[in-house]
Scaffold this motif. Structure first.
Motif, PDB file in Angstrom:
ATOM      1  N   UNK A  30       1.610   3.961  11.545  1.00 51.50           N
ATOM      2  CA  UNK A  30       2.376   3.591  12.732  1.00 51.50           C
ATOM      3  C   UNK A  30       3.765   4.228  12.650  1.00 51.50           C
ATOM      4  N   UNK A  31       4.474   4.349  13.773  1.00 51.27           N
ATOM      5  CA  UNK A  31       5.836   4.902  13.728  1.00 51.27           C
ATOM      6  C   UNK A  31       6.717   4.117  12.765  1.00 51.27           C
TER       7      UNK A  31
ATOM      8  N   UNK B  75       1.132  -2.102   4.056  1.00 52.50           N
ATOM      9  CA  UNK B  75       2.244  -1.265   3.604  1.00 52.50           C
ATOM     10  C   UNK B  75       1.748  -0.352   2.494  1.00 52.50           C
ATOM     11  N   UNK B  76       2.120   0.904   2.548  1.00 52.83           N
ATOM     12  CA  UNK B  76       1.717   1.885   1.551  1.00 52.83           C
ATOM     13  C   UNK B  76       2.942   2.468   0.871  1.00 52.83           C
ATOM     14  N   UNK B  77       2.706   3.139  -0.249  1.00 53.12           N
ATOM     15  CA  UNK B  77       3.797   3.800  -0.941  1.00 53.12           C
ATOM     16  C   UNK B  77       4.400   4.870  -0.042  1.00 53.12           C
ATOM     17  N   UNK B  78       5.711   5.095  -0.216  1.00 57.18           N
ATOM     18  CA  UNK B  78       6.388   6.075   0.612  1.00 57.18           C
ATOM     19  C   UNK B  78       6.888   5.474   1.910  1.00 57.18           C
TER      20      UNK B  78
ATOM     21  N   UNK C 133       3.571   2.445   6.862  1.00 56.50           N
ATOM     22  CA  UNK C 133       2.803   1.275   7.260  1.00 56.50           C
ATOM     23  C   UNK C 133       1.615   1.763   8.072  1.00 56.50           C
ATOM     24  N   UNK C 134       0.414   1.318   7.712  1.00 58.44           N
ATOM     25  CA  UNK C 134      -0.799   1.798   8.374  1.00 58.44           C
ATOM     26  C   UNK C 134      -1.572   0.631   8.960  1.00 58.44           C
TER      27      UNK C 134
END
Length: 248
Positions: free
Chosen positions: A45-46, A77-80, A83-84
């Protein structure tokens, strides 16, 4: 879909004044974007900054909305700092639906790859589950089930051959076939257990070695009490959740 297209969708969804707090309106707009496949499962997502600037709202509001959706399991939430959209799929245990119906209700495209379909003598377990004698033939259907081309489950369905005289006539949905032939089940008994995936199951489902499977066994009945189907479905535990609603 581009970030700008996503922002445009969210802005339209948030237009007007519903009386809800702004973060709640953003939560609902993101849910609408997911349901409409504007934001597909697994999509990034943005960023908080882009959402804040594109929607003219504070980053505190954006962060609160995202945290709520993460808590609900809709976002990950992902690393870096990415957010997906969560790739997990929820399955209610309160209603009897087919795999295809489950996927379509969540905006996903169901699919299947046939592993085998055969007419055979029943195993002792199938005889007990279907309530048939050793001499009665069954149709055994084994399929890899997918959602948006992602492997989700391995399904083995066993049915008395009198209900499916030609297994090659079954398309992507067994229940659509049964409905067309007047044999759609009206109730079912289910049980669920967890088990580690075998080497073949990991290969078919493209999962890591430590993946567990959620195994659902279902016996389905016609209105007159006949058992029409016994199915064992092995779901990927890393993408599939079972949900039970409890009331008091």
């Amino acid at each position: 879909m581009s970030d700008q297209a996503t922002l445009d969708f969210l802005a339209r969804a948030m237009a007007g004044d519903s009386g809800e707090p702004l973060y709640r309106r953003l939560e609902e707009a993101i849910k609408q974007a997911i349901n409409a496949s504007t934001l597909r499962r697994g999509a990034v997502i943005p960023s908080e900054r882009d959402l804040s600037e594109g929607l003219s709202i504070s980053r505190v509001t954006v962060r609160k909305a995202i945290e709520g959706l993460v808590a609900d399991g809709l976002l990950d939430r992902r690393q870096g700092a990415k957010t997906v959209v969560s790739s997990r799929v929820e399955k209610s245990l309160a209603t009897m639906t087919s795999f295809s119906e489950d996927m379509r209700s969540r905006g996903l495209e169901p699919g299947c790859t046939w592993i085998s379909r055969e007419i055979s003598r029943p195993s002792p377990a199938e005889m007990m589950a279907l309530g048939i004698p050793a001499g009665e033939k069954i149709v055994r259907l084994r399929r890899l089930r997918t959602a948006n081309d992602t492997p989700i489950a391995i399904e083995t369905a066993s049915l008395p051959a009198r209900f499916v005289p030609d297994p090659e006539a079954i398309g992507a949905s067994l229940y659509e076939y049964l409905a067309a032939h007047g044999a759609l089940p009206v109730r079912a008994l289910q049980r669920m257990q967890a088990k580690p995936a075998s080497e073949e199951e990991r290969r078919l489902l493209a999962t890591p070695e430590d993946t567990s499977l959620l195994v659902m066994e279902r016996r389905c009945f016609l209105a007159d009490g006949q058992i029409v189907e016994f199915t064992q479905t092995k779901y990927r535990g890393d993408v599939y959740d079972f949900v039970i609603e409890l009331m008091r």
